[in-house]
Design a protein around this motif. Structure first.
Motif, mmCIF file in Angstrom:
data_model
loop_
_atom_site.group_PDB
_atom_site.id
_atom_site.type_symbol
_atom_site.label_atom_id
_atom_site.label_comp_id
_atom_site.label_asym_id
_atom_site.label_seq_id
_atom_site.Cartn_x
_atom_site.Cartn_y
_atom_site.Cartn_z
ATOM 1 N N LEU A 185 0.819 -1.205 0.000
ATOM 2 C CA LEU A 185 0.000 0.000 0.000
ATOM 3 C C LEU A 185 0.857 1.261 0.000
ATOM 4 O O LEU A 185 1.888 1.318 0.676
ATOM 5 N N MET A 186 0.413 2.271 -0.738
ATOM 6 C CA MET A 186 1.140 3.550 -0.809
ATOM 7 C C MET A 186 1.263 4.199 0.569
ATOM 8 O O MET A 186 2.237 4.885 0.848
ATOM 9 N N GLU A 187 0.286 3.966 1.439
ATOM 10 C CA GLU A 187 0.313 4.576 2.771
ATOM 11 C C GLU A 187 1.495 4.091 3.614
ATOM 12 O O GLU A 187 1.834 4.699 4.616
ATOM 13 N N TYR A 188 2.140 2.994 3.201
ATOM 14 C CA TYR A 188 3.292 2.476 3.937
ATOM 15 C C TYR A 188 4.597 3.205 3.603
ATOM 16 O O TYR A 188 5.566 3.118 4.355
ATOM 17 N N LEU A 189 4.646 3.890 2.475
ATOM 18 C CA LEU A 189 5.897 4.532 2.016
ATOM 19 C C LEU A 189 6.593 5.369 3.087
ATOM 20 O O LEU A 189 7.797 5.224 3.288
ATOM 21 N N PRO A 190 5.898 6.256 3.798
ATOM 22 C CA PRO A 190 6.607 7.071 4.795
ATOM 23 C C PRO A 190 7.110 6.277 6.002
ATOM 24 O O PRO A 190 7.890 6.786 6.794
ATOM 25 N N LEU A 191 6.682 5.030 6.128
ATOM 26 C CA LEU A 191 7.073 4.205 7.274
ATOM 27 C C LEU A 191 8.348 3.405 7.026
ATOM 28 O O LEU A 191 8.893 2.804 7.944
ATOM 29 N N TYR A 192 8.816 3.364 5.788
ATOM 30 C CA TYR A 192 10.000 2.566 5.447
ATOM 31 C C TYR A 192 11.274 3.196 5.985
ATOM 32 O O TYR A 192 11.444 4.416 5.954
ATOM 33 N N ARG A 225 14.785 0.201 -0.308
ATOM 34 C CA ARG A 225 15.547 -0.389 -1.419
ATOM 35 C C ARG A 225 14.722 -1.386 -2.221
ATOM 36 O O ARG A 225 15.031 -1.670 -3.378
ATOM 37 N N ARG A 226 13.654 -1.911 -1.632
ATOM 38 C CA ARG A 226 12.784 -2.857 -2.357
ATOM 39 C C ARG A 226 12.217 -2.234 -3.620
ATOM 40 O O ARG A 226 11.798 -2.916 -4.533
ATOM 41 N N HIS A 227 12.231 -0.896 -3.695
ATOM 42 C CA HIS A 227 11.696 -0.188 -4.862
ATOM 43 C C HIS A 227 12.733 0.006 -5.973
ATOM 44 O O HIS A 227 12.438 0.634 -6.975
ATOM 45 N N MET A 285 -2.358 -10.158 6.323
ATOM 46 C CA MET A 285 -1.264 -9.630 7.152
ATOM 47 C C MET A 285 -1.810 -8.499 8.006
ATOM 48 O O MET A 285 -2.684 -7.762 7.566
ATOM 49 N N PRO A 286 -1.273 -8.319 9.211
ATOM 50 C CA PRO A 286 -1.661 -7.129 9.963
ATOM 51 C C PRO A 286 -1.133 -5.886 9.243
ATOM 52 O O PRO A 286 -0.192 -5.971 8.453
ATOM 53 N N LYS A 287 -1.718 -4.755 9.509
ATOM 54 C CA LYS A 287 -1.295 -3.500 8.891
ATOM 55 C C LYS A 287 0.141 -3.180 9.310
ATOM 56 O O LYS A 287 0.533 -3.396 10.447
ATOM 57 N N PHE A 288 0.936 -2.686 8.352
ATOM 58 C CA PHE A 288 2.316 -2.290 8.639
ATOM 59 C C PHE A 288 2.295 -0.934 9.327
ATOM 60 O O PHE A 288 1.723 0.021 8.811
ATOM 61 N N THR A 289 2.916 -0.852 10.495
ATOM 62 C CA THR A 289 2.956 0.409 11.236
ATOM 63 C C THR A 289 4.379 0.922 11.393
ATOM 64 O O THR A 289 4.619 1.844 12.161
ATOM 65 N N THR A 343 13.196 7.888 7.429
ATOM 66 C CA THR A 343 12.776 7.330 6.146
ATOM 67 C C THR A 343 13.717 7.789 5.053
ATOM 68 O O THR A 343 14.533 8.682 5.237
ATOM 69 N N SER A 344 13.564 7.178 3.933
ATOM 70 C CA SER A 344 14.389 7.502 2.778
ATOM 71 C C SER A 344 14.022 8.861 2.223
ATOM 72 O O SER A 344 12.878 9.258 2.202
ATOM 73 N N SER A 345 14.993 9.568 1.750
ATOM 74 C CA SER A 345 14.729 10.866 1.131
ATOM 75 C C SER A 345 14.363 10.715 -0.321
ATOM 76 O O SER A 345 14.050 11.682 -0.979
ATOM 77 N N SER A 346 14.394 9.488 -0.867
ATOM 78 C CA SER A 346 14.068 9.292 -2.272
ATOM 79 C C SER A 346 12.597 9.090 -2.525
ATOM 80 O O SER A 346 12.209 8.663 -3.579
ATOM 81 N N GLU A 347 11.747 9.393 -1.563
ATOM 82 C CA GLU A 347 10.311 9.283 -1.777
ATOM 83 C C GLU A 347 9.912 10.377 -2.662
ATOM 84 O O GLU A 347 8.996 10.675 -3.163
#
Length: 155
Positions: free
Chosen positions: A59-66, A72-74, A138-142, A151-155
């Protein structure tokens, strides 16, 4: 991403989605247990948006949580199946899943992809790792300890 709808949009009195196991339809449970719910994603592969093998799109909502490492998975195109799927699928923790995704990014090769495709067929036939302890999926990623540090600055 093209998908079969396997859950309803039922919400509680606050407008929040009900838990996955409540919203999962009987037919949806069958599709998920047989992995047939992934078939429409072949359209995404044909369009070039996805690969057969790569980290599963999240889910896109997880991006800021990485964390930076998890992000790097991206570096590769998302896939219908991947290293995390053949090594535990939804029975893994989020941290384990991300670590396996990054391992794949760092070690990807044609032979690894062929191995993943072969092992995916075995996992699907065995119906292995479909759900995560008491969850429909899966439970929601928090976020994880790593991702809370920045988080990564490459978002």
């Amino acid at each position: 991403m093209v998908k079969f709808r396997t859950m309803t949009d039922e919400r509680d009195e606050n407008g929040e989605l009900l838990p996955d196991d409540v919203r999962l339809t009987k037919f949806g449970a069958f599709l998920r247990s047989t992995s047939l719910d992934e078939l429409p994603e072949l359209i995404n592969v044909l369009k070039g948006d996805m690969s057969l093998v790569g980290p599963r799109p999240l889910l896109m909502e997880y991006l800021p949580l990485y964390s930076e490492r998890q992000y790097r998975r991206h570096e590769v195109r998302p896939g219908i199946t991947g290293w995390a799927q053949i090594n535990g699928r939804n029975a893994l923790s989020w941290d384990e899943k991300f670590e396996l995704d990054v391992w794949y990014v760092e070690n990807r090769s044609l032979w690894l992809d062929i191995k993943i495709l072969f092992l995916t067929v075995l996992k699907v036939v065995k119906r292995d790792g479909i759900s995560h302890g008491g969850e429909a999926t899966m439970p929601k990623f928090t976020g994880s300890d790593d991702s809370k540090e920045g988080t990564s600055s490459s978002e």
